[in-house]
Motif scaffolding. Structure first.
Motif, PDB file in Angstrom:
ATOM      1  N   ASN A 125      59.786  43.941  26.516  1.00  0.00           N
ATOM      2  CA  ASN A 125      59.877  45.089  25.557  1.00  0.00           C
ATOM      3  C   ASN A 125      59.159  46.139  25.792  1.00  0.00           C
ATOM      4  O   ASN A 125      57.536  45.947  25.454  1.00  0.00           O
ATOM      5  N   PRO A 126      59.411  47.248  26.352  1.00  0.00           N
ATOM      6  CA  PRO A 126      58.552  48.336  26.757  1.00  0.00           C
ATOM      7  C   PRO A 126      57.808  49.246  25.602  1.00  0.00           C
ATOM      8  O   PRO A 126      56.887  50.131  25.776  1.00  0.00           O
ATOM      9  N   VAL A 127      58.718  49.037  24.448  1.00  0.00           N
ATOM     10  CA  VAL A 127      58.340  50.139  23.355  1.00  0.00           C
ATOM     11  C   VAL A 127      57.160  49.494  22.301  1.00  0.00           C
ATOM     12  O   VAL A 127      56.236  50.356  22.001  1.00  0.00           O
ATOM     13  N   TYR A 128      57.361  48.320  21.946  1.00  0.00           N
ATOM     14  CA  TYR A 128      56.336  47.717  20.952  1.00  0.00           C
ATOM     15  C   TYR A 128      56.164  46.278  21.014  1.00  0.00           C
ATOM     16  O   TYR A 128      57.180  45.460  21.659  1.00  0.00           O
ATOM     17  N   PRO A 129      55.024  45.571  20.847  1.00  0.00           N
ATOM     18  CA  PRO A 129      54.815  44.147  21.014  1.00  0.00           C
ATOM     19  C   PRO A 129      55.512  43.137  20.065  1.00  0.00           C
ATOM     20  O   PRO A 129      56.185  43.789  19.081  1.00  0.00           O
ATOM     21  N   PRO A 130      55.733  41.858  20.589  1.00  0.00           N
ATOM     22  CA  PRO A 130      55.141  41.475  21.639  1.00  0.00           C
ATOM     23  C   PRO A 130      56.237  42.022  22.935  1.00  0.00           C
ATOM     24  O   PRO A 130      57.324  42.071  22.901  1.00  0.00           O
ATOM     25  N   HIS A 131      55.141  42.540  23.893  1.00  0.00           N
ATOM     26  CA  HIS A 131      55.841  43.255  24.967  1.00  0.00           C
ATOM     27  C   HIS A 131      56.641  41.996  25.851  1.00  0.00           C
ATOM     28  O   HIS A 131      57.663  42.298  26.552  1.00  0.00           O
ATOM     29  N   ILE A 132      56.170  40.808  25.795  1.00  0.00           N
ATOM     30  CA  ILE A 132      56.836  39.801  26.704  1.00  0.00           C
ATOM     31  C   ILE A 132      57.006  38.470  25.670  1.00  0.00           C
ATOM     32  O   ILE A 132      56.183  38.181  24.969  1.00  0.00           O
ATOM     33  N   SER A 133      58.150  37.970  25.794  1.00  0.00           N
ATOM     34  CA  SER A 133      58.342  36.760  25.078  1.00  0.00           C
ATOM     35  C   SER A 133      59.141  35.869  25.971  1.00  0.00           C
ATOM     36  O   SER A 133      59.796  36.268  27.102  1.00  0.00           O
ATOM     37  N   MET A 134      58.881  34.560  25.912  1.00  0.00           N
ATOM     38  CA  MET A 134      59.578  33.466  26.873  1.00  0.00           C
ATOM     39  C   MET A 134      60.488  32.642  25.884  1.00  0.00           C
ATOM     40  O   MET A 134      60.232  32.361  24.774  1.00  0.00           O
ATOM     41  N   GLY A 135      61.552  32.062  26.678  1.00  0.00           N
ATOM     42  CA  GLY A 135      62.298  30.915  25.930  1.00  0.00           C
ATOM     43  C   GLY A 135      63.299  30.457  26.895  1.00  0.00           C
ATOM     44  O   GLY A 135      63.184  30.882  28.377  1.00  0.00           O
ATOM     45  N   SER A 136      64.153  29.598  26.518  1.00  0.00           N
ATOM     46  CA  SER A 136      65.334  28.820  27.434  1.00  0.00           C
ATOM     47  C   SER A 136      66.405  28.476  26.605  1.00  0.00           C
ATOM     48  O   SER A 136      66.236  28.192  25.268  1.00  0.00           O
ATOM     49  N   LEU A 137      67.369  28.257  27.190  1.00  0.00           N
ATOM     50  CA  LEU A 137      68.726  27.718  26.719  1.00  0.00           C
ATOM     51  C   LEU A 137      69.078  26.205  27.222  1.00  0.00           C
ATOM     52  O   LEU A 137      69.083  26.400  28.476  1.00  0.00           O
ATOM     53  N   ASP A 138      69.729  25.635  26.503  1.00  0.00           N
ATOM     54  CA  ASP A 138      70.199  24.246  27.306  1.00  0.00           C
ATOM     55  C   ASP A 138      71.649  24.546  27.439  1.00  0.00           C
ATOM     56  O   ASP A 138      72.253  25.827  27.216  1.00  0.00           O
ATOM     57  N   SER A 139      72.609  23.600  28.000  1.00  0.00           N
ATOM     58  CA  SER A 139      73.727  23.728  28.478  1.00  0.00           C
ATOM     59  C   SER A 139      74.868  24.068  27.185  1.00  0.00           C
ATOM     60  O   SER A 139      75.991  24.661  27.331  1.00  0.00           O
ATOM     61  N   ASP A 140      74.221  23.490  25.945  1.00  0.00           N
ATOM     62  CA  ASP A 140      75.185  23.754  24.798  1.00  0.00           C
ATOM     63  C   ASP A 140      74.716  25.184  24.304  1.00  0.00           C
ATOM     64  O   ASP A 140      75.163  25.497  22.976  1.00  0.00           O
ATOM     65  N   LEU A 141      73.545  26.123  24.863  1.00  0.00           N
ATOM     66  CA  LEU A 141      73.416  27.200  24.156  1.00  0.00           C
ATOM     67  C   LEU A 141      72.379  27.212  23.170  1.00  0.00           C
ATOM     68  O   LEU A 141      72.066  27.935  22.266  1.00  0.00           O
ATOM     69  N   ASN A 142      71.903  25.962  22.923  1.00  0.00           N
ATOM     70  CA  ASN A 142      70.889  25.870  21.883  1.00  0.00           C
ATOM     71  C   ASN A 142      69.366  26.275  22.494  1.00  0.00           C
ATOM     72  O   ASN A 142      69.092  26.212  23.784  1.00  0.00           O
ATOM     73  N   MET A 143      68.760  27.538  21.815  1.00  0.00           N
ATOM     74  CA  MET A 143      67.722  28.054  22.406  1.00  0.00           C
ATOM     75  C   MET A 143      66.515  27.438  21.770  1.00  0.00           C
ATOM     76  O   MET A 143      66.263  27.026  20.853  1.00  0.00           O
ATOM     77  N   SER A 144      65.488  27.288  22.803  1.00  0.00           N
ATOM     78  CA  SER A 144      64.148  26.887  22.511  1.00  0.00           C
ATOM     79  C   SER A 144      63.369  27.990  21.523  1.00  0.00           C
ATOM     80  O   SER A 144      63.792  29.184  21.344  1.00  0.00           O
ATOM     81  N   GLU A 145      62.271  27.551  21.104  1.00  0.00           N
ATOM     82  CA  GLU A 145      61.357  28.639  20.264  1.00  0.00           C
ATOM     83  C   GLU A 145      60.829  29.593  21.251  1.00  0.00           C
ATOM     84  O   GLU A 145      60.417  29.305  22.281  1.00  0.00           O
ATOM     85  N   THR A 146      60.959  30.679  20.945  1.00  0.00           N
ATOM     86  CA  THR A 146      60.639  31.889  21.812  1.00  0.00           C
ATOM     87  C   THR A 146      59.256  32.010  21.630  1.00  0.00           C
ATOM     88  O   THR A 146      58.592  32.109  20.692  1.00  0.00           O
TER      89      THR A 146
END
Length: 338
Positions: A125-146
């Motif tokens: 995100n170049p405009v406002y923080p957090p500028h970088i966030s990380m996460g992942s998706l499993d094959s059922d499209l359940n997302m981890s905590e970012t």
């Protein structure tokens, strides 16, 4: 086989909100920002926001990804847009059933983990923080905590475009391209290749059970200014435990080639001097030997100067697709750089 098979060609615009807005107004609403001059950047950004609702146009035109039964059109600073994989019609913006926070964009280059098959991503995100966030998706499209990586909003952000995933880690890269809003006060472009800022890799250990990146990111200084837009591969060396990363290092070439004026002369000068010319590099990172959370990075150059066909063929022989790091790079001409 003697059976004939037909090939169907189809193309469609990704119908984002920006596409619909410009179609409705029957005119261009977004002025360029990346290759705007320093004096025109701020007026362009304000105009874009007032006329189009965003600082940057939502064009969804950087890359495609297929995962979990979804075809996604991706752009670094925006959420994904889902397409019908047969008709290519736009289904709509995808936040994975509300799991993707509104302030987290979705990288144009997500990576599939070699062991779990989960799709890892980061949001820049170049405009406002957090500028970088990380996460992942499993094959059922359940997302981890970012996981947010906070920056100083007044200072600005470091530009990020690509990253790597190995069997044990998520490998982030912050190069020497940064965004400093205060540059606009002097009529300069806020995005700049900054030789005073050393590049660094960020190592985030992946959980052995879930495969998610957990804990703090260990930042490892490269010892010099560098820039990489795209990585080729990364893995842990089975003998040494070192993290090996291969990518195209270009040290500001792309940014210089996008300048508002004088790009032809700049490119010619860069090739003649041999500086900032894109070339394939290998970084060897020792994640154990640390001093002030900074480990040594050995940079090995496979191609020097302007790449030609002979150089490309040599690199193709040396760089092979590998799994969990069970194989090594073939030996070749190497020169240590700092």
């Amino acid at each position: 086989s003697s059976k004939r098979r037909s090939i169907t060609y189809r193309n469609r615009y990704v119908r984002t909100n920006s596409w619909h807005d410009e179609l409705r107004e029957d005119q261009r609403l977004f002025a360029p920002l990346m290759n705007a001059s320093g004096k025109s950047f701020l007026p362009h950004a304000v105009s874009n926001f007032l006329r189009g609702g965003y600082f940057l146009k939502d064009s969804a035109n950087t890359a495609l990804a297929n995962y979990g039964g979804k075809m996604l059109a991706l752009q670094d600073t925006m959420p994904p847009w889902e397409l019908d994989s047969d008709s290519l019609e736009t289904k709509g913006a995808c936040d994975f059933d509300g799991q993707l926070p509104f302030y987290v964009p979705f990288t144009a280059h997500p990576k599939k983990a070699p062991d779990t098959g989960n799709l890892h991503f980061f949001g820049f995100n170049p405009v406002y923080p957090p500028h970088i966030s990380m996460g992942s998706l499993d094959s059922d499209l359940n997302m981890s905590e970012t996981k947010p990586l906070w920056h100083n909003a007044l200072q600005g952000a470091t530009f990020m475009h690509d990253f790597c995933v190995t069997a044990k880690r998520v490998v982030l890269f912050e190069g020497s391209m940064n965004i400093r809003p205060t540059r606009m006060l002097g009529g300069n472009h806020p995005l700049k290749y900054d030789p005073t800022q050393n590049a660094r890799f960020g190592l985030a250990t992946r959980d052995k059970e879930t495969g998610d990146a957990t804990g703090e990111v260990t930042w490892i200084d490269c010892g010099s200014h560098q820039m990489v837009y795209h990585f080729i591969n990364a893995w842990e060396d089975s003998d040494t435990g070192f993290v090996k990363v291969v990518g195209v290092r270009e040290d500001g070439f792309f940014h210089g080639a996008l300048a508002a004026n004088g790009t032809r002369e700049w490119i010619q000068s860069a090739f003649e001097s041999g500086e900032a010319v894109p070339r394939v590099h290998e970084w060897v990172i020792d994640p154990v030997e640390k001093k002030n959370r900074v480990a040594k990075v050995a940079v090995r150059r496979h191609c020097g100067g302007a790449p030609d066909q002979r150089c490309v063929r040599g690199c193709q022989k040396q760089i092979r697709v590998r799994g969990a790091g069970s194989r090594k790079l073939a030996s070749g001409r190497r020169a240590t750089e700092v």
